[in-house]
Design a protein around this motif. Sequence first.
Motif, PDB file in Angstrom:
ATOM      1  N   LEU A 231       0.809  -1.213   0.000  1.00  0.00           N
ATOM      2  CA  LEU A 231       0.000   0.000   0.000  1.00  0.00           C
ATOM      3  C   LEU A 231       0.844   1.265   0.000  1.00  0.00           C
ATOM      4  CD1 LEU A 231      -2.693  -1.020   2.661  1.00  0.00           C
ATOM      5  CD2 LEU A 231      -2.793  -1.310   0.169  1.00  0.00           C
ATOM      6  N   ALA A 232       2.019   1.198   0.648  1.00  0.00           N
ATOM      7  CA  ALA A 232       2.848   2.391   0.767  1.00  0.00           C
ATOM      8  C   ALA A 232       4.268   1.991   1.155  1.00  0.00           C
ATOM      9  CB  ALA A 232       2.263   3.349   1.804  1.00  0.00           C
ATOM     10  N   VAL A 233       5.215   2.882   0.887  1.00  0.00           N
ATOM     11  CA  VAL A 233       6.619   2.657   1.246  1.00  0.00           C
ATOM     12  C   VAL A 233       7.048   3.706   2.263  1.00  0.00           C
ATOM     13  CG1 VAL A 233       7.180   1.612  -0.985  1.00  0.00           C
ATOM     14  CG2 VAL A 233       7.473   4.081  -0.666  1.00  0.00           C
ATOM     15  N   SER A 234       8.077   3.369   3.016  1.00  0.00           N
ATOM     16  CA  SER A 234       8.597   4.300   4.022  1.00  0.00           C
ATOM     17  C   SER A 234       9.457   5.376   3.359  1.00  0.00           C
ATOM     18  CB  SER A 234       9.418   3.528   5.053  1.00  0.00           C
ATOM     19  OG  SER A 234      10.515   2.886   4.406  1.00  0.00           O
ATOM     20  N   GLY A 235       9.864   6.341   4.173  1.00  0.00           N
ATOM     21  CA  GLY A 235      10.724   7.407   3.661  1.00  0.00           C
ATOM     22  C   GLY A 235       9.937   8.549   3.059  1.00  0.00           C
ATOM     23  N   THR A 247       4.340   6.938  -0.900  1.00  0.00           N
ATOM     24  CA  THR A 247       4.928   6.838   0.435  1.00  0.00           C
ATOM     25  C   THR A 247       3.813   6.941   1.480  1.00  0.00           C
ATOM     26  OG1 THR A 247       5.250   9.221   0.671  1.00  0.00           O
ATOM     27  CG2 THR A 247       7.038   7.963  -0.356  1.00  0.00           C
ATOM     28  N   VAL A 248       4.108   6.467   2.678  1.00  0.00           N
ATOM     29  CA  VAL A 248       3.170   6.655   3.796  1.00  0.00           C
ATOM     30  C   VAL A 248       2.962   8.151   4.031  1.00  0.00           C
ATOM     31  CG1 VAL A 248       2.759   6.193   6.241  1.00  0.00           C
ATOM     32  CG2 VAL A 248       3.898   4.470   4.829  1.00  0.00           C
ATOM     33  N   HIS A 249       4.019   8.918   3.833  1.00  0.00           N
ATOM     34  CA  HIS A 249       3.958  10.365   4.041  1.00  0.00           C
ATOM     35  C   HIS A 249       2.919  11.017   3.131  1.00  0.00           C
ATOM     36  CE1 HIS A 249       5.882  14.128   5.484  1.00  0.00           C
ATOM     37  NE2 HIS A 249       5.475  14.600   4.325  1.00  0.00           N
ATOM     38  N   GLU A 250       2.758  10.473   1.932  1.00  0.00           N
ATOM     39  CA  GLU A 250       1.788  11.034   0.987  1.00  0.00           C
ATOM     40  C   GLU A 250       0.356  10.865   1.485  1.00  0.00           C
ATOM     41  OE1 GLU A 250       2.495  10.370  -3.352  1.00  0.00           O
ATOM     42  OE2 GLU A 250       4.316   9.357  -2.651  1.00  0.00           O
ATOM     43  N   ALA A 251       0.143   9.922   2.400  1.00  0.00           N
ATOM     44  CA  ALA A 251      -1.189   9.748   2.994  1.00  0.00           C
ATOM     45  C   ALA A 251      -1.374  10.659   4.199  1.00  0.00           C
ATOM     46  CB  ALA A 251      -1.396   8.295   3.403  1.00  0.00           C
TER      47      ALA A 251
END
Length: 335
Positions: A231-235, A247-251
């Motif tokens: 679902l998402a990648v770190s960083g 990225t998780v940040h984009e969520a």
Amino acid sequence: MTTTIFRRPAAAWLVFLLVALGVFTLPVSAQTPASAAGVPLRLVVGFAPGGALDMLARAVAEQLRAGGEGQVLVENKPGASSRISIDYVRTSQANGRTVLLSSNAPLILFPMTYRSLSYDVDRDFIPVAHLVEVPTVVSTGADQPFRSLPDYITWLRAHPAQANVGLTSLGGALHFAVIGMGRELGLPLTPIPYKGGAPLVTDLVGGQVPLSTDALASQLELHRSGKVRILAVSGLTRNAALPEVPTVHEAGIKAFDHANAAYGAYVPTGTPPEVVRKLEAALIAAMRTPQVKEAMSRAGMGATGLPGKDLRRILDDERRFWRPIVQASGFRSED
């Protein structure tokens, strides 16, 4: 050959003379290091076969054999969030033939979170080489109803009793990332530890755990085959192996901004410096071969091959970053 114990000086001189003339040789353990004596080189991994660290170990072992290292074995010693493997290497003979391959978390974060550990990183281990950078992911089984991290969040708010998140150890960076994500969402996410990437994926695919976080390398091929959905990648930037995955940040979640991992090699304190230098050179050479670099890239990992001094510096930097976060969490492990 039967060993005779000579008790007279003249007999000792005779032995010396015969060795010098090549008539016979001393036992191999008396004249050569362990590597020349046929002692296998053991790469010890604290997880079950099939995960990212195991994948790295086997790629490195193959290159070490090709480089003339002789017999190289990968030993999987899962359990206790990799502490069994750490203690096994700590108490092994300090001859450079038993090498711990480990992520940074058990050596950096565990001393901050566990009330009692059998090992002290600075006292018991010598960092030999930094091997790879390891991006991490948030993933689910292909049969789950959500197809993105925002979808999962919406689903979770409707099913708060299913807030379990699988991971491979407690007290590590991913554990604190999961806790942090739960706080940001206002949902009590529950980290569920597994003994390695393979058993974690088994439950993920089977639907026993709705969400997981692990090294990208452990799940990339399963994602490509459609069995797992990343679902998402770190960083803070998307991963080159999965440019379509956000990225998780984009969520809007910051908890995974620093959740990438790294793997390094360590030997017990007391290992002779010349042995450490030889092992360091061999590991760096293995990581820089096209075969290993390509294998790591295919798996979503980045080969580094940095010397032990750089690994030590990275460990110190991570200590400084994570200490205030761990202290603020109040987490203490009892397992």
